[in-house]
Scaffold this motif. Structure first.
Motif, PDB file in Angstrom:
ATOM      1  N   LYS A 186      27.710 -22.322 -24.742  1.00  0.00           N
ATOM      2  CA  LYS A 186      29.151 -22.356 -25.008  1.00  0.00           C
ATOM      3  C   LYS A 186      29.603 -23.689 -25.595  1.00  0.00           C
ATOM      4  O   LYS A 186      30.492 -23.730 -26.435  1.00  0.00           O
ATOM      5  CB  LYS A 186      29.914 -22.066 -23.727  1.00  0.00           C
ATOM      6  N   ARG A 218      40.488 -20.978 -29.199  1.00  0.00           N
ATOM      7  CA  ARG A 218      39.438 -19.963 -29.293  1.00  0.00           C
ATOM      8  C   ARG A 218      39.643 -18.980 -30.440  1.00  0.00           C
ATOM      9  O   ARG A 218      38.741 -18.191 -30.735  1.00  0.00           O
ATOM     10  CB  ARG A 218      39.352 -19.173 -27.970  1.00  0.00           C
ATOM     11  N   VAL A 243      33.426 -16.859 -28.640  1.00  0.00           N
ATOM     12  CA  VAL A 243      33.316 -16.191 -27.352  1.00  0.00           C
ATOM     13  C   VAL A 243      31.896 -16.400 -26.845  1.00  0.00           C
ATOM     14  O   VAL A 243      30.924 -16.102 -27.542  1.00  0.00           O
ATOM     15  CB  VAL A 243      33.673 -14.687 -27.459  1.00  0.00           C
ATOM     16  N   GLY A 244      31.768 -16.951 -25.637  1.00  0.00           N
ATOM     17  CA  GLY A 244      30.451 -17.272 -25.098  1.00  0.00           C
ATOM     18  C   GLY A 244      29.731 -18.244 -26.008  1.00  0.00           C
ATOM     19  O   GLY A 244      30.283 -19.287 -26.390  1.00  0.00           O
ATOM     20  N   THR A 282      35.616  -9.267 -30.577  1.00  0.00           N
ATOM     21  CA  THR A 282      34.961  -9.892 -29.425  1.00  0.00           C
ATOM     22  C   THR A 282      34.428  -8.898 -28.399  1.00  0.00           C
ATOM     23  O   THR A 282      33.523  -9.232 -27.638  1.00  0.00           O
ATOM     24  CB  THR A 282      35.930 -10.855 -28.726  1.00  0.00           C
ATOM     25  N   THR A 283      34.966  -7.677 -28.372  1.00  0.00           N
ATOM     26  CA  THR A 283      34.535  -6.716 -27.354  1.00  0.00           C
ATOM     27  C   THR A 283      33.034  -6.414 -27.403  1.00  0.00           C
ATOM     28  O   THR A 283      32.378  -6.352 -26.350  1.00  0.00           O
ATOM     29  CB  THR A 283      35.346  -5.412 -27.467  1.00  0.00           C
ATOM     30  N   CYS A 286      31.510  -9.554 -25.830  1.00  0.00           N
ATOM     31  CA  CYS A 286      31.917  -9.760 -24.437  1.00  0.00           C
ATOM     32  C   CYS A 286      32.791  -8.587 -23.999  1.00  0.00           C
ATOM     33  O   CYS A 286      34.011  -8.613 -24.196  1.00  0.00           O
ATOM     34  CB  CYS A 286      32.681 -11.084 -24.310  1.00  0.00           C
ATOM     35  N   GLN A 288      35.108  -5.950 -22.092  1.00  0.00           N
ATOM     36  CA  GLN A 288      36.232  -6.210 -21.191  1.00  0.00           C
ATOM     37  C   GLN A 288      35.773  -6.196 -19.733  1.00  0.00           C
ATOM     38  O   GLN A 288      35.003  -5.344 -19.327  1.00  0.00           O
ATOM     39  CB  GLN A 288      37.332  -5.174 -21.409  1.00  0.00           C
ATOM     40  N   GLY A 289      36.233  -7.185 -19.006  1.00  0.00           N
ATOM     41  CA  GLY A 289      35.851  -7.327 -17.607  1.00  0.00           C
ATOM     42  C   GLY A 289      34.661  -8.239 -17.399  1.00  0.00           C
ATOM     43  O   GLY A 289      34.367  -8.610 -16.259  1.00  0.00           O
ATOM     44  N   LYS A 290      33.980  -8.637 -18.480  1.00  0.00           N
ATOM     45  CA  LYS A 290      32.842  -9.534 -18.362  1.00  0.00           C
ATOM     46  C   LYS A 290      33.304 -10.969 -18.593  1.00  0.00           C
ATOM     47  O   LYS A 290      34.127 -11.240 -19.457  1.00  0.00           O
ATOM     48  CB  LYS A 290      31.768  -9.171 -19.371  1.00  0.00           C
ATOM     49  N   GLN A 291      32.763 -11.885 -17.805  1.00  0.00           N
ATOM     50  CA  GLN A 291      33.101 -13.288 -17.942  1.00  0.00           C
ATOM     51  C   GLN A 291      32.212 -13.930 -19.017  1.00  0.00           C
ATOM     52  O   GLN A 291      30.993 -13.987 -18.867  1.00  0.00           O
ATOM     53  CB  GLN A 291      32.901 -14.025 -16.606  1.00  0.00           C
ATOM     54  N   CYS A 292      32.808 -14.393 -20.120  1.00  0.00           N
ATOM     55  CA  CYS A 292      32.033 -14.960 -21.222  1.00  0.00           C
ATOM     56  C   CYS A 292      32.478 -16.410 -21.476  1.00  0.00           C
ATOM     57  O   CYS A 292      33.614 -16.766 -21.218  1.00  0.00           O
ATOM     58  CB  CYS A 292      32.214 -14.152 -22.507  1.00  0.00           C
TER      59      CYS A 292
END
Length: 292
Positions: A186, A218, A243-244, A282-283, A286, A288-292
């Motif tokens: 990151k 971002r 992202v990430g 971005t989906t 990463c 949705q619901g995942k921490q990136c």
């Protein structure tokens, strides 16, 4: 008695001859040149074969402790198990013909703006390796990278996908670029994104305008008009996101070719919300619901 003495003498001479020959050969072996040493005139023996050396074409196993010799027509160290072990970056050692060496995180083509007009094909069908190449806005703006930004970009695993050809009146082009798997994750991805954002800002000039609609740590969304004072300006809608350990770019651009349409593209820009475009980008990287 004389006959016995004569027979003994002949027997002695017969035994002495082999002994003398053995001693002579031993003397040559002990005092002569070695297999790999030069002769007195500086030359080396032309045909000396050591019994301990195995021919490279031999199929038998090597002697214990001896280095293995690759078979004819093969090069040592090129097997599939060594392809990534010596990589200095994630991009090294990739096989463009191997589906497992390609990205699988492209945005859905139906989410690309103006899909209703262009019916964009799936991005992975046009994906190609792009390691070391610039992002699309950099090419249009003639951007000059800093050494840090250039180093970060070249260390990434980069691919580009440009769906469709858009011939005729379909004069918008689209492309997604992904710089993935940056080493040190990151932190370096954020540094690359920051460097690109500065390049985008520097794109503005007397002949080029840059208008931002989103600008944060971002995400960047901007409309760039190049050669705005000419008869055929190029309009570029640019989206950048981090992202990430990934940096993403979506670009859509057009250069009108007709003179009777007010120098506007044949299909009007629909002005989609930036948030929906960034979410589509971005989906896949990463969910949705995942921490990136």
């Amino acid at each position: 008695m004389p006959e016995t003495t004569a027979a003994s003498s002949r027997t002695g001479r017969l035994l002495a001859a082999p002994l003398a020959l053995i001693l002579s050969v031993g003397s040559l072996t002990a005092c002569g040149p070695t297999d790999d040493g030069p002769h007195a005139d500086g030359t080396r023996p032309s045909s000396v074969t050591s019994p301990s050396v195995t021919s490279p074409s031999a199929s038998g196993p090597s002697a214990p402790g001896a280095p293995s010799v690759p078979a004819a027509g093969k090069t040592a160290g090129t097997g599939p198990t060594t392809r990534h072990t010596a990589s200095s970056s994630p991009a090294a050692g990739r096989d463009p013909d191997d589906p497992d060496d390609r990205l699988h995180q492209w945005m859905e083509s139906g989410s690309i703006p103006m899909n209703a007009s262009y019916h964009w094909p799936m991005l992975d069908t046009s994906a190609r390796l792009a390691d070391g190449e610039k992002f699309l806005f950099e090419e249009h703006c003639g951007a000059r990278r800093t050494p840090e930004t250039d180093s970060l970009a070249r260390a990434a695993w980069m691919e580009k996908a440009r769906p469709g050809k858009n011939d005729g009146d379909q004069n918008w082009l689209a492309q997604e670029t992904i710089a993935a798997h940056l080493q040190d994750g990151k932190r370096k991805a954020s540094a690359l994104f920051g460097g690109l954002a500065k390049e985008l800002q520097a794109c503005g000039s007397a002949h080029t305008s840059v208008t931002y609609t989103t600008r944060d740590s971002r995400h960047v969304a901007a409309t760039i008009v190049l050669d705005k004072d000419t008869a055929r300006p190029t309009t570029l809608h640019e989206y950048l996101a981090v992202v990430g350990d990934n940096v993403l770019e979506l670009s859509l651009w057009a250069t009108p070719y007709h003179q009777d349409g007010g120098n506007k593209p044949d299909v009007a820009w629909p002005g989609p919300p930036d948030t929906s475009v960034f979410q589509a980008m971005t989906t896949p990287v990463c969910p949705q619901g995942k921490q990136c």
